[in-house]
Every structure is written in C-alpha cells, then in structure tokens.
Design a protein around this motif. Sequence first.
Motif, PDB file in Angstrom:
ATOM      1  N   GLY A 290       0.795  -1.226   0.000  1.00  0.00           N
ATOM      2  CA  GLY A 290       0.000   0.000   0.000  1.00  0.00           C
ATOM      3  C   GLY A 290       0.822   1.268   0.000  1.00  0.00           C
ATOM      4  N   THR A 291       2.085   1.169  -0.398  1.00  0.00           N
ATOM      5  CA  THR A 291       2.915   2.378  -0.444  1.00  0.00           C
ATOM      6  C   THR A 291       2.449   3.273  -1.586  1.00  0.00           C
ATOM      7  OG1 THR A 291       4.557   1.353  -1.889  1.00  0.00           O
ATOM      8  CG2 THR A 291       4.931   1.173   0.472  1.00  0.00           C
ATOM      9  N   ASP A 292       2.767   4.542  -1.476  1.00  0.00           N
ATOM     10  CA  ASP A 292       2.473   5.458  -2.567  1.00  0.00           C
ATOM     11  C   ASP A 292       3.215   4.986  -3.801  1.00  0.00           C
ATOM     12  OD1 ASP A 292       0.931   6.960  -0.873  1.00  0.00           O
ATOM     13  OD2 ASP A 292       2.497   8.436  -0.450  1.00  0.00           O
ATOM     14  N   ALA A 293       2.832   5.485  -4.950  1.00  0.00           N
ATOM     15  CA  ALA A 293       3.457   5.083  -6.211  1.00  0.00           C
ATOM     16  C   ALA A 293       4.970   5.187  -6.094  1.00  0.00           C
ATOM     17  CB  ALA A 293       2.944   5.962  -7.338  1.00  0.00           C
ATOM     18  N   PRO A 294       5.664   4.062  -6.202  1.00  0.00           N
ATOM     19  CA  PRO A 294       7.129   4.125  -6.103  1.00  0.00           C
ATOM     20  C   PRO A 294       7.720   4.832  -7.316  1.00  0.00           C
ATOM     21  CG  PRO A 294       6.412   1.920  -6.692  1.00  0.00           C
ATOM     22  CD  PRO A 294       5.176   2.706  -6.420  1.00  0.00           C
ATOM     23  N   GLU A 295       8.842   5.457  -7.086  1.00  0.00           N
ATOM     24  CA  GLU A 295       9.557   6.153  -8.162  1.00  0.00           C
ATOM     25  C   GLU A 295      10.561   5.182  -8.763  1.00  0.00           C
ATOM     26  OE1 GLU A 295      10.497   9.342 -10.615  1.00  0.00           O
ATOM     27  OE2 GLU A 295       8.971   9.351  -9.024  1.00  0.00           O
ATOM     28  N   LEU A 296      10.407   4.860 -10.035  1.00  0.00           N
ATOM     29  CA  LEU A 296      11.335   3.976 -10.726  1.00  0.00           C
ATOM     30  C   LEU A 296      12.405   4.816 -11.413  1.00  0.00           C
ATOM     31  CD1 LEU A 296      12.234   1.185 -11.710  1.00  0.00           C
ATOM     32  CD2 LEU A 296      10.622   1.444 -13.626  1.00  0.00           C
ATOM     33  N   VAL A 297      13.646   4.537 -11.069  1.00  0.00           N
ATOM     34  CA  VAL A 297      14.798   5.246 -11.633  1.00  0.00           C
ATOM     35  C   VAL A 297      15.692   4.210 -12.302  1.00  0.00           C
ATOM     36  CG1 VAL A 297      16.823   6.661 -11.084  1.00  0.00           C
ATOM     37  CG2 VAL A 297      14.698   6.958  -9.781  1.00  0.00           C
ATOM     38  N   ARG A 298      16.069   4.435 -13.547  1.00  0.00           N
ATOM     39  CA  ARG A 298      16.951   3.502 -14.251  1.00  0.00           C
ATOM     40  C   ARG A 298      18.345   4.106 -14.346  1.00  0.00           C
ATOM     41  NH1 ARG A 298      13.771  -0.952 -16.120  1.00  0.00           N
ATOM     42  NH2 ARG A 298      15.797  -1.960 -16.255  1.00  0.00           N
ATOM     43  N   VAL A 299      19.347   3.252 -14.147  1.00  0.00           N
ATOM     44  CA  VAL A 299      20.750   3.636 -14.264  1.00  0.00           C
ATOM     45  C   VAL A 299      21.427   2.680 -15.236  1.00  0.00           C
ATOM     46  CG1 VAL A 299      20.872   4.700 -11.969  1.00  0.00           C
ATOM     47  CG2 VAL A 299      21.430   2.274 -12.232  1.00  0.00           C
ATOM     48  N   PRO A 300      22.579   3.067 -15.799  1.00  0.00           N
ATOM     49  CA  PRO A 300      23.219   2.208 -16.804  1.00  0.00           C
ATOM     50  C   PRO A 300      23.534   0.801 -16.312  1.00  0.00           C
ATOM     51  CG  PRO A 300      24.185   4.388 -16.861  1.00  0.00           C
ATOM     52  CD  PRO A 300      23.281   4.350 -15.662  1.00  0.00           C
ATOM     53  N   GLY A 301      24.169   0.670 -15.147  1.00  0.00           N
ATOM     54  CA  GLY A 301      24.592  -0.643 -14.677  1.00  0.00           C
ATOM     55  C   GLY A 301      24.568  -0.728 -13.171  1.00  0.00           C
ATOM     56  N   SER A 302      24.972  -1.854 -12.645  1.00  0.00           N
ATOM     57  CA  SER A 302      24.941  -2.079 -11.201  1.00  0.00           C
ATOM     58  C   SER A 302      25.919  -1.189 -10.438  1.00  0.00           C
ATOM     59  CB  SER A 302      25.236  -3.551 -10.908  1.00  0.00           C
ATOM     60  OG  SER A 302      24.209  -4.360 -11.427  1.00  0.00           O
ATOM     61  N   PHE A 303      27.026  -0.842 -11.067  1.00  0.00           N
ATOM     62  CA  PHE A 303      28.010   0.006 -10.393  1.00  0.00           C
ATOM     63  C   PHE A 303      27.443   1.398 -10.105  1.00  0.00           C
ATOM     64  CE2 PHE A 303      31.999   2.424  -9.957  1.00  0.00           C
ATOM     65  CZ  PHE A 303      32.669   1.606  -9.070  1.00  0.00           C
ATOM     66  N   GLU A 304      26.451   1.807 -10.877  1.00  0.00           N
ATOM     67  CA  GLU A 304      25.841   3.129 -10.709  1.00  0.00           C
ATOM     68  C   GLU A 304      24.712   3.148  -9.678  1.00  0.00           C
ATOM     69  OE1 GLU A 304      28.291   2.877 -14.053  1.00  0.00           O
ATOM     70  OE2 GLU A 304      26.428   1.730 -13.861  1.00  0.00           O
ATOM     71  N   LEU A 305      24.332   2.008  -9.152  1.00  0.00           N
ATOM     72  CA  LEU A 305      23.249   1.965  -8.164  1.00  0.00           C
ATOM     73  C   LEU A 305      23.524   2.831  -6.924  1.00  0.00           C
ATOM     74  CD1 LEU A 305      22.385  -1.855  -8.319  1.00  0.00           C
ATOM     75  CD2 LEU A 305      20.959   0.027  -9.159  1.00  0.00           C
ATOM     76  N   PRO A 306      24.718   2.783  -6.334  1.00  0.00           N
ATOM     77  CA  PRO A 306      24.932   3.568  -5.107  1.00  0.00           C
ATOM     78  C   PRO A 306      24.788   5.076  -5.279  1.00  0.00           C
ATOM     79  CG  PRO A 306      26.581   1.844  -5.267  1.00  0.00           C
ATOM     80  CD  PRO A 306      25.851   1.879  -6.584  1.00  0.00           C
ATOM     81  N   VAL A 307      25.277   5.634  -6.356  1.00  0.00           N
ATOM     82  CA  VAL A 307      25.187   7.089  -6.499  1.00  0.00           C
ATOM     83  C   VAL A 307      23.728   7.518  -6.674  1.00  0.00           C
ATOM     84  CG1 VAL A 307      25.592   7.220  -9.011  1.00  0.00           C
ATOM     85  CG2 VAL A 307      26.274   9.132  -7.533  1.00  0.00           C
ATOM     86  N   ALA A 308      22.946   6.712  -7.366  1.00  0.00           N
ATOM     87  CA  ALA A 308      21.521   7.027  -7.499  1.00  0.00           C
ATOM     88  C   ALA A 308      20.809   6.806  -6.159  1.00  0.00           C
ATOM     89  CB  ALA A 308      20.896   6.179  -8.596  1.00  0.00           C
ATOM     90  N   ALA A 309      21.230   5.806  -5.401  1.00  0.00           N
ATOM     91  CA  ALA A 309      20.622   5.544  -4.096  1.00  0.00           C
ATOM     92  C   ALA A 309      20.840   6.709  -3.147  1.00  0.00           C
ATOM     93  CB  ALA A 309      21.174   4.253  -3.501  1.00  0.00           C
ATOM     94  N   VAL A 310      22.043   7.238  -3.098  1.00  0.00           N
ATOM     95  CA  VAL A 310      22.303   8.359  -2.186  1.00  0.00           C
ATOM     96  C   VAL A 310      21.557   9.620  -2.651  1.00  0.00           C
ATOM     97  CG1 VAL A 310      24.453   9.360  -3.116  1.00  0.00           C
ATOM     98  CG2 VAL A 310      24.088   9.281  -0.660  1.00  0.00           C
ATOM     99  N   ALA A 311      21.383   9.785  -3.941  1.00  0.00           N
ATOM    100  CA  ALA A 311      20.587  10.918  -4.434  1.00  0.00           C
ATOM    101  C   ALA A 311      19.127  10.748  -4.023  1.00  0.00           C
ATOM    102  CB  ALA A 311      20.710  11.029  -5.952  1.00  0.00           C
ATOM    103  N   ALA A 312      18.627   9.520  -4.033  1.00  0.00           N
ATOM    104  CA  ALA A 312      17.250   9.279  -3.599  1.00  0.00           C
ATOM    105  C   ALA A 312      17.093   9.545  -2.104  1.00  0.00           C
ATOM    106  CB  ALA A 312      16.845   7.842  -3.943  1.00  0.00           C
TER     107      ALA A 312
END
Length: 159
Positions: free
Chosen positions: A46-68
């Motif tokens: 029942g969470t609000d609409a999640p925000e889907l963010v796409r990044v090029p690869g797995s190595f880029e996940l942390p920088v997008a995570a900290v921005a979120a």
Amino acid sequence: MSGSGAPTTDPISAPGLRIAVIASRWHDTIMDGLVDGALRACKDSGTDAPELVRVPGSFELPVAAVAAVDAGFDAIVALGVVIRGDTPHFDYVCRGATDQLARIAVETRTPVGFGLLTCDTEAQALARAGLPGSTEDKGYEAASAAIEVAVTLAKLRQV
C-alpha cells in the motif's frame, strides 16, 4: 540452495511510504522480472506510487541511491544483475556496489533493499528474477525487506 530457510511473512502495510526503486538496465529480461517484483511488493504494502529510476549498470546503483536519500525517500530498492565473466570485472563491480549500498544504508539510516543478483551464470539469475518458471523473486524480496525496515525504523524513532 538460495532462499532455503527464508521467512514467510505477509506484506506489511505501509501507506504513505515513499519508495525509490533504482534498477540497472543490463540484462533486460532479468531486470524486467526484478522490477516487476519490486513494484508488486510496493503495491501489496500500500505504499504510494514508487519512483522507478533507471541507471546504466549495477556500479551506478549507489550514487543514485544516495541521491534518492537526499531527495527524501523513506526507502530505496537497489536492483541489478552481474553475471561472472572471464575477467575480475565481476568482483570489482559486485564488491563496489555491495559495499557502497551497505554504507549508504548505515550512514543515512535509510533502508536499502538489496536486489543485486551476483550470479555465476545467466540461468542462476533467471531462477531468481521472479519470472514465470523462476524459483525465487528477489525483486519482491528486496522491496519487502526495505519496506519492513522503513516501518521498523519509523516505530523506533517514535520511542
């Protein structure tokens, strides 16, 4: 066997929770399954609409995570897949992404659901992707874990 001994729980009710689902673009079929599972877990909670963010690869996940985290999301779901090849690239990407996602969770006190598949073969990744015929749904599991921890942290902050 992966998944053996996993807890069985019903989805936790979490209306109003802001979730960012951050997903890499490598391995389309596997990623489609992981993303679908994560979004389904958010809906089931029942969470609000999640925000889907796409990044090029797995190595880029942390920088997008900290921005979120900086953008005020209550929980992050990090989804990716790295399949072992013939070079040490696998080890560097897996270690870098894993270490940084854990660091972000601890330092920011924001749950990060870990949905980064680190597999020796494509067949192993497909088995975990939550697709028809898969034995596991790691996207769903990662989102459910992030949601559960976010609810737990909110309760602890009220004590």
